[in-house]
Scaffold this motif. Structure first.
Motif, mmCIF file in Angstrom:
data_model
loop_
_atom_site.group_PDB
_atom_site.id
_atom_site.type_symbol
_atom_site.label_atom_id
_atom_site.label_comp_id
_atom_site.label_asym_id
_atom_site.label_seq_id
_atom_site.Cartn_x
_atom_site.Cartn_y
_atom_site.Cartn_z
ATOM 1 N N VAL A 148 -4.685 8.205 -9.142
ATOM 2 C CA VAL A 148 -5.330 7.996 -7.842
ATOM 3 C C VAL A 148 -6.841 8.200 -7.950
ATOM 4 N N GLU A 151 -8.426 5.056 -8.988
ATOM 5 C CA GLU A 151 -8.493 4.111 -7.873
ATOM 6 C C GLU A 151 -9.701 4.404 -6.989
ATOM 7 N N ASN A 155 -12.833 2.047 -6.061
ATOM 8 C CA ASN A 155 -13.112 1.724 -4.659
ATOM 9 C C ASN A 155 -14.543 2.109 -4.272
ATOM 10 N N GLU A 168 -9.157 -2.519 -2.183
ATOM 11 C CA GLU A 168 -7.943 -1.721 -2.361
ATOM 12 C C GLU A 168 -7.493 -1.863 -3.807
ATOM 13 N N SER A 169 -7.504 -0.761 -4.536
ATOM 14 C CA SER A 169 -7.087 -0.801 -5.941
ATOM 15 C C SER A 169 -5.795 -0.016 -6.130
ATOM 16 N N ASN A 170 -5.075 -0.353 -7.188
ATOM 17 C CA ASN A 170 -3.786 0.282 -7.463
ATOM 18 C C ASN A 170 -3.645 0.494 -8.962
ATOM 19 N N HIS A 171 -3.582 1.763 -9.377
ATOM 20 C CA HIS A 171 -3.509 2.043 -10.808
ATOM 21 C C HIS A 171 -2.161 1.658 -11.411
ATOM 22 N N LYS A 172 -1.120 1.593 -10.569
ATOM 23 C CA LYS A 172 0.208 1.238 -11.073
ATOM 24 C C LYS A 172 0.285 -0.233 -11.460
ATOM 25 N N THR A 173 -0.329 -1.089 -10.650
ATOM 26 C CA THR A 173 -0.322 -2.518 -10.963
ATOM 27 C C THR A 173 -1.506 -2.904 -11.834
ATOM 28 N N ALA A 176 -7.149 -4.681 -8.407
ATOM 29 C CA ALA A 176 -7.926 -4.341 -7.212
ATOM 30 C C ALA A 176 -8.101 -5.612 -6.396
#
Length: 209
Positions: A148, A151, A155, A168-173, A176
Motif C-alpha cells: 500500500v 501505491e 499516487n 488510482e494505483s494497485n500493487h496487486k495488479t 495505475a
C-alpha cells in the motif's frame, strides 16, 4: 552477562534484523517520496518475495525468546524461595520489559504496510472543468510496487502533476489508472515522474482504458 543472556540477545537481534528486512520494501518508498530522494523507492523491492519467510523467522525467534524468558522467570521464582536477599537483579536489557518493548516495535515494523498510508496526505485539488475532448484516461503498468505504501507513493507523485484529475494505483495488479487533461499533461510525464522520482519502471502504457 552469562552465555544464556548472550544467546537471548542474539535471538532478539536477528529477529529485529529480519523484521527490518521484511519492511524495507515498504518503508523505502515513503522515505524516498517524503524525503525528496529520487529513485530509491524500488531499492529493496527485491525483498518482497522473501517477506513471508522473514515474518515467519521473526515470529519464531521472538516466540523462542519469550519462551526462554518466561521459563527463566519461573525458575527464578522457585529459586528465590531458597535464596537470600543477595539475589542479583537482572539488567534492563535482560528484563521482560525490554523484551516487551522490542516485541512491540518489531510488530509495528511488520505491520507497517497496513498503516503506511497515514504518512501520505494528498491534498484535494480544486474542481477543474475540462473540455470533453480533452478528457483522457490511461492505464500504466508499473514494475516494483509491493504494498500500500508503494501505491501511495505513486499516487502522490502523479497527483503532483498539473492536469491530473484522478489517479488510482494497485500493487496487486501492478497497474495505475489515471484520468487527466491531455491539454496539460501527457502519459510520458507520468512515466518520467515515476521512473525518475520514485525509481519504479513503466513496462506498458495503455491509452483509453
Amino acid at each position: 552477562m552469562n552465555k544464556k543472556d548472550f544467546n537471548d540477545n542474539n535471538f532478539i537481534t536477528v529477529g529485529i534484523l529480519a523484521s527490518i528486512s521484511a519492511s524495507l520494501c515498504c518503508i523505502t518508498p515513503i522515505v524516498g517520496v517524503l524525503g525528496g530522494i529520487s529513485g530509491v523507492a524500488s531499492t529493496f523491492s527485491w525483498l518482497e518475495p522473501y517477506r513471508p519467510y522473514l515474518i515467519s523467522l521473526t515470529t519464531l525467534l521472538f516466540g523462542f525468546a519469550w519462551y526462554r524468558k518466561l521459563i527463566s522467570l519461573n525458575r527464578k521464582v522457585i529459586a528465590c524461595k531458597c535464596e537470600t536477599d543477595n539475589t542479583k537483579t537482572p539488567s534492563f536489557l535482560q528484563s521482560k520489559t525490554f523484551l516487551g518493548i522490542v516485541t512491540l516495535l518489531t510488530g509495528m515494523l511488520l505491520a507497517f504496510p497496513y498503516y503506511s498510508n497515514i504518512f501520505f496526505r494528498i491534498s484535494k485539488k480544486d474542481t477543474i472543468i475540462v473540455e470533453r475532448e480533452n478528457n483522457a484516461l490511461v492505464k500504466i503498468e508499473i514494475k516494483g510496487m509491493t504494498c500500500v505504501g508503494c501505491e501511495e507513493a505513486v499516487n502522490k507523485a502523479i497527483s503532483s502533476l498539473s492536469g491530473v484529475l484522478d489517479v488510482e494505483s494497485n500493487h496487486k495488479t501492478g497497474f495505475a489508472k489515471i484520468k487527466y487533461d491531455k491539454s496539460e499533461v501527457d502519459p510520458n510525464d507520468f512515466k518520467n515522474v515515476i521512473e525518475n522520482n520514485i525509481g519504479y519502471k513503466i513496462s506498458n502504457i495503455i491509452k483509453g482504458e
